[in-house]
Design a protein around this motif. Structure first.
Motif: not given
Length: 458
Positions: A96-97, A99-100, A105
């Protein structure tokens, strides 16, 4: 994690042909070749890409693991909800981190034939996401606590959402009537049995080793150079099993059409769906472009603001508040042409009767030539726009490569629709009436008609 280069690589510019004056008056101009897919094989994994001007890339891992192929109810949904969770190398939080930080997306979804993992990102980050997809497919951790605490609630929510939507229930119902098992399996859990009787984390892990085996996956990219995709696929997809852990034959047999009717009481709304045998996808062996034109001719929804449109059902539905839409659902080896009607029960019943009468009218050849030309142009536009659409192009191409070793090519679809004649559409409509229909009524069963009331065979 790969660092992004400060200088963006030069993207290929799409070649554009000047439109000749004689072409400007046409109802639909020929398709551009800019959106053709280039296919290949790297390390035993099928892949395809199409590059065009732009700074972003959409990457999808398409697996032959839609609800058609699941050997137990709920496996496709559960595997979808395990996507992008902890792998042997990365935790869910790290995925998650990262990709952020990259501004990307991530999503996962499924159709009747495919399970799709999708990422949208800046094109220089292609190596990172090919590597991530390889990890997700080869080394996701299927931990029991994750299943019970995170995956199971999503399955339960999907079940409740399905039961609250009469139209979804009717569409899934006609697929079950038309195809029984395989393509007839519902796309969402229609009962609580999947997660109370069949599913657990170990079962989902076993299915992942079937779904993510090299013969059952294809990696598709929009906005990426073919050589780059080949290079990174070859490097990062070596961990996938060369063959499924077990040969599962569920859903692999040639689809057969059956037909029938089902009636489901529902208090919240009314939905009525009439369906007939349709066309396979353009990459399949049973593609019938005249079905797309017939769907456009029947129609129901306008594409032009402040107008009811040219379609027969758009101008003949019982009331402005009645929603009607005709769809040609295409799959690898079969298809379903269906008209879905929602609204007041009495108006739905009237519009259902009108639908059958209009099909009879088309079969008799009682359609003006101008209306046929409009339907043909609209069908061509719809097909080309759908194939040009990022998501649809990814899924069609991936499924085509896995099932028929053929990618979706827009120009071929355009030529096929150009060749459709009025006689072909008339013959298609006539064949619908000669076969069994699939009819589903959800809602006020006291008012909604039976198939026999409409003059249909089931």
């Amino acid at each position: 994690m790969f660092s992004r280069s400060t200088a963006c690589r030069g993207a290929q510019r799409a070649a554009r042909q000047a439109v000749r004056p004689s072409q400007r008056r046409g109802l639909a101009a020929p398709a551009s070749g800019s959106f053709q897919y280039q296919a290949g094989d790297a390390n035993g994994v099928k892949f395809a890409s199409r590059d065009y001007a732009g700074a972003t890339t959409t990457l999808a891992l398409v697996a032959k693991a839609g609800t058609r192929y699941q050997p137990l109810p709920g496996l496709t949904e559960a595997l979808q909800h395990f996507a992008f969770r902890s792998t042997d190398r990365r935790s869910t939080l790290r995925i998650v981190r990262e990709s952020e930080l990259l501004g990307a997306q991530l999503s996962a979804y499924h159709t009747r034939e495919a399970l799709v993992l999708e990422a949208k990102f800046l094109r220089d980050d292609l190596p990172y996401y090919v590597e991530l997809f390889g990890e997700v497919a080869a080394s996701t951790k299927f931990q029991p606590h994750v299943y019970f605490e995170e995956v199971l609630p999503m399955l339960q929510f999907s079940h409740k959402r399905f039961l609250a939507n009469p139209l979804d229930m009717a569409i899934n119902s006609v697929h079950g009537l038309a195809f029984h098992r395989g393509l007839g399996n519902p796309t969402a859990s229609s009962s609580s049995h999947p997660y109370t009787k069949y599913l657990e984390a170990d079962t989902v892990e076993w299915y992942s080793k079937v779904a993510y085996a090299k013969p059952n996956v294809a990696l598709i990219a929009n906005g990426a150079e073919h050589s780059d995709l080949s290079k990174w696929t070859n490097e990062f997809f070596g961990g996938l099993p060369a063959s499924p852990i077990e040969q599962v034959t569920t859903g692999t047999e040639q689809t057969k059409y059956h037909g029938g009717q089902e009636r489901i009481a529902h208090a919240s709304a009314n939905a009525f769906v009439v369906a007939f045998p349709g066309s396979s996808s353009p990459s399949g062996k049973f593609y019938k472009p005249e079905i797309a034109v017939l769907a456009s001719l029947l129609g129901g929804q306008s594409s032009i603001k402040w107008s009811s449109g040219f379609s027969l059902l758009g101008n003949a539905k019982a009331s402005p508040g009645t929603s009607v839409k005709t769809t040609s659902a295409i799959y690898s080896d079969a298809g379903l042409l269906y008209t879905a009607i929602t609204g007041n029960a009495e108006y739905v019943a009237q519009t259902a009767k009108t639908t059958v009468e209009l099909i009879q009218k088309i079969a008799a050849g009682d359609i003006p030539q101008e209306l046929f030309q409009k339907a043909k142009a609209a069908a061509k536009f719809t097909e080309l726009e759908y194939g040009q659409d990022t998501t649809a192009g990814l899924v069609y191409t991936g499924s085509g490569l896995i099932s028929n070793n053929q990618s979706y090519q827009i120009d071929e679809v355009a030529k096929a629709i150009d060749g459709v004649t009025e006689e072909a559409v008339k013959s298609a409509a006539k064949s619908l009436l000669e076969q069994k229909a699939s009819v589903s009524a959800v809602g006020d069963l006291h008012v909604l008609p039976f198939a026999e009331d409409l003059g249909l065979k089931v």
